[in-house]
Motif scaffolding. Sequence first.
Motif, PDB file in Angstrom:
ATOM      1  N   SER B  94      66.297  48.419  27.692  1.00 10.22           N
ATOM      2  CA  SER B  94      67.973  47.563  28.740  1.00 10.22           C
ATOM      3  C   SER B  94      67.048  45.755  28.782  1.00 10.22           C
ATOM      4  O   SER B  94      66.047  45.772  27.880  1.00 10.22           O
ATOM      5  CB  SER B  94      67.700  48.036  30.444  1.00 10.22           C
ATOM      6  OG  SER B  94      66.780  47.742  31.139  1.00 10.22           O
ATOM      7  N   ASP B  95      67.480  45.020  29.184  1.00  4.92           N
ATOM      8  CA  ASP B  95      67.832  43.526  29.743  1.00  4.92           C
ATOM      9  C   ASP B  95      68.098  43.116  30.871  1.00  4.92           C
ATOM     10  O   ASP B  95      68.479  43.716  31.833  1.00  4.92           O
ATOM     11  CB  ASP B  95      68.119  43.251  28.906  1.00  4.92           C
ATOM     12  CG  ASP B  95      69.976  43.103  28.401  1.00  4.92           C
ATOM     13  OD1 ASP B  95      69.769  43.407  27.301  1.00  4.92           O
ATOM     14  OD2 ASP B  95      70.649  42.671  29.194  1.00  4.92           O
ATOM     15  N   TRP B  96      67.987  41.397  30.628  1.00  2.00           N
ATOM     16  CA  TRP B  96      68.408  40.783  32.029  1.00  2.00           C
ATOM     17  C   TRP B  96      69.700  41.415  32.702  1.00  2.00           C
ATOM     18  O   TRP B  96      69.815  40.866  33.789  1.00  2.00           O
ATOM     19  CB  TRP B  96      67.328  40.094  32.254  1.00  2.00           C
ATOM     20  CG  TRP B  96      68.180  38.797  31.199  1.00  2.00           C
ATOM     21  CD1 TRP B  96      68.411  38.581  29.820  1.00  2.00           C
ATOM     22  CD2 TRP B  96      69.187  38.499  30.774  1.00  2.00           C
ATOM     23  NE1 TRP B  96      69.192  37.881  29.200  1.00  2.00           N
ATOM     24  CE2 TRP B  96      69.835  37.477  29.868  1.00  2.00           C
ATOM     25  CE3 TRP B  96      70.514  37.871  32.444  1.00  2.00           C
ATOM     26  CZ2 TRP B  96      70.875  36.624  30.316  1.00  2.00           C
ATOM     27  CZ3 TRP B  96      71.601  37.096  32.269  1.00  2.00           C
ATOM     28  CH2 TRP B  96      72.243  36.855  31.150  1.00  2.00           C
ATOM     29  N   ARG B  97      70.854  41.331  31.631  1.00  2.00           N
ATOM     30  CA  ARG B  97      71.804  41.173  32.121  1.00  2.00           C
ATOM     31  C   ARG B  97      72.702  42.876  32.725  1.00  2.00           C
ATOM     32  O   ARG B  97      73.418  42.267  33.299  1.00  2.00           O
ATOM     33  CB  ARG B  97      72.498  41.342  30.730  1.00  2.00           C
ATOM     34  CG  ARG B  97      72.528  39.680  30.023  1.00  2.00           C
ATOM     35  CD  ARG B  97      73.067  39.711  28.147  1.00  2.00           C
ATOM     36  NE  ARG B  97      72.243  40.629  27.328  1.00  2.00           N
ATOM     37  CZ  ARG B  97      72.531  41.511  26.632  1.00  2.00           C
ATOM     38  NH1 ARG B  97      73.720  40.653  25.839  1.00  2.00           N
ATOM     39  NH2 ARG B  97      72.151  42.105  25.588  1.00  2.00           N
ATOM     40  N   GLY B  98      71.467  43.585  32.794  1.00  2.48           N
ATOM     41  CA  GLY B  98      72.179  44.443  33.594  1.00  2.48           C
ATOM     42  C   GLY B  98      72.376  45.653  32.892  1.00  2.48           C
ATOM     43  O   GLY B  98      73.747  46.154  33.440  1.00  2.48           O
ATOM     44  N   THR B  99      71.957  45.683  31.422  1.00  2.00           N
ATOM     45  CA  THR B  99      73.231  46.609  31.247  1.00  2.00           C
ATOM     46  C   THR B  99      72.564  47.938  30.986  1.00  2.00           C
ATOM     47  O   THR B  99      70.755  47.922  31.539  1.00  2.00           O
ATOM     48  CB  THR B  99      73.449  46.822  29.769  1.00  2.00           C
ATOM     49  OG1 THR B  99      71.844  46.109  28.887  1.00  2.00           O
ATOM     50  CG2 THR B  99      73.911  44.958  28.549  1.00  2.00           C
ATOM     51  N   ALA B 100      73.322  48.727  31.092  1.00  2.00           N
ATOM     52  CA  ALA B 100      72.575  50.435  31.505  1.00  2.00           C
ATOM     53  C   ALA B 100      71.795  51.016  29.841  1.00  2.00           C
ATOM     54  O   ALA B 100      71.670  50.068  29.148  1.00  2.00           O
ATOM     55  CB  ALA B 100      73.623  51.545  31.129  1.00  2.00           C
ATOM     56  N   LEU B 101      70.908  51.928  30.473  1.00  2.00           N
ATOM     57  CA  LEU B 101      69.831  52.203  29.290  1.00  2.00           C
ATOM     58  C   LEU B 101      70.218  52.498  28.336  1.00  2.00           C
ATOM     59  O   LEU B 101      71.046  53.157  28.292  1.00  2.00           O
ATOM     60  CB  LEU B 101      69.278  53.101  29.902  1.00  2.00           C
ATOM     61  CG  LEU B 101      67.972  53.257  31.321  1.00  2.00           C
ATOM     62  CD1 LEU B 101      67.826  53.990  31.786  1.00  2.00           C
ATOM     63  CD2 LEU B 101      67.169  51.996  30.768  1.00  2.00           C
TER      64      LEU B 101
END
Lengths: 115, 113
Positions: B94-101
Amino acid sequence: EAGVAQSPRYKIIEKRQSVAFWCNPISGHATLYWYQQILGQGPKLLIQFQNNGVVDDSQLPKDRFSAERLKGVDSTLKIQPAKLEDSAVYLCASSLTRGGFSEQYFGPGTRLTVT
Amino acid sequence: AQSVTQLDSQVPVFEEAPVELRCNYSSSVSVYLFWYVQYPNQGLQLLLKYLSGSTLVKGINGFEAEFNKSQTSFHLRKPSVHISDTAEYFCAVSDWRGTALIFGKGTTLSVSS
């Protein structure tokens, strides 16, 4: 601390019938996810909620799947009508915040078999 | 778009042998990396995670993983496995943008005596 609760654990239905799954996240967790895990594959996101708003539902087949998170707590995922290819385990997860660094906690899943 | 590739679908090993489960990822932004374990008929449990800092990450049950940015890899290792480690293992990003796994397809680890 209680974990993520899901029910039912198992469900068998015939194609074209409808089914609903329920999820109760960990208390205080703002973000809730529904994943679909087809046999032999990794989980795939269906929908992500932040409190009671939808953040991402780009992979949700909206012609047959729907989900809601009333009052930003419990959530229900519905399939109507079901198809054979919907046979899968449906996992609910929750996290404290939306950030990617926030650990997701998974429930035991609901195994759906469509005949 | 992000993606995860788990290079081995099945890894059979004998008890007390070392094991490495391989994971490669693709992303255009900085990532967070995770390994989850799934026992039969159970949900996923977090083994370890890399968010930042030291590239060698230690997790539960004696597992560790090393983040290699140049090779875009996050391989999971254990020096000596037990029968009880038999399970499905998933690498996720995932990443800092808060996307789901985003998960790989999983690796089945089978430990026999």
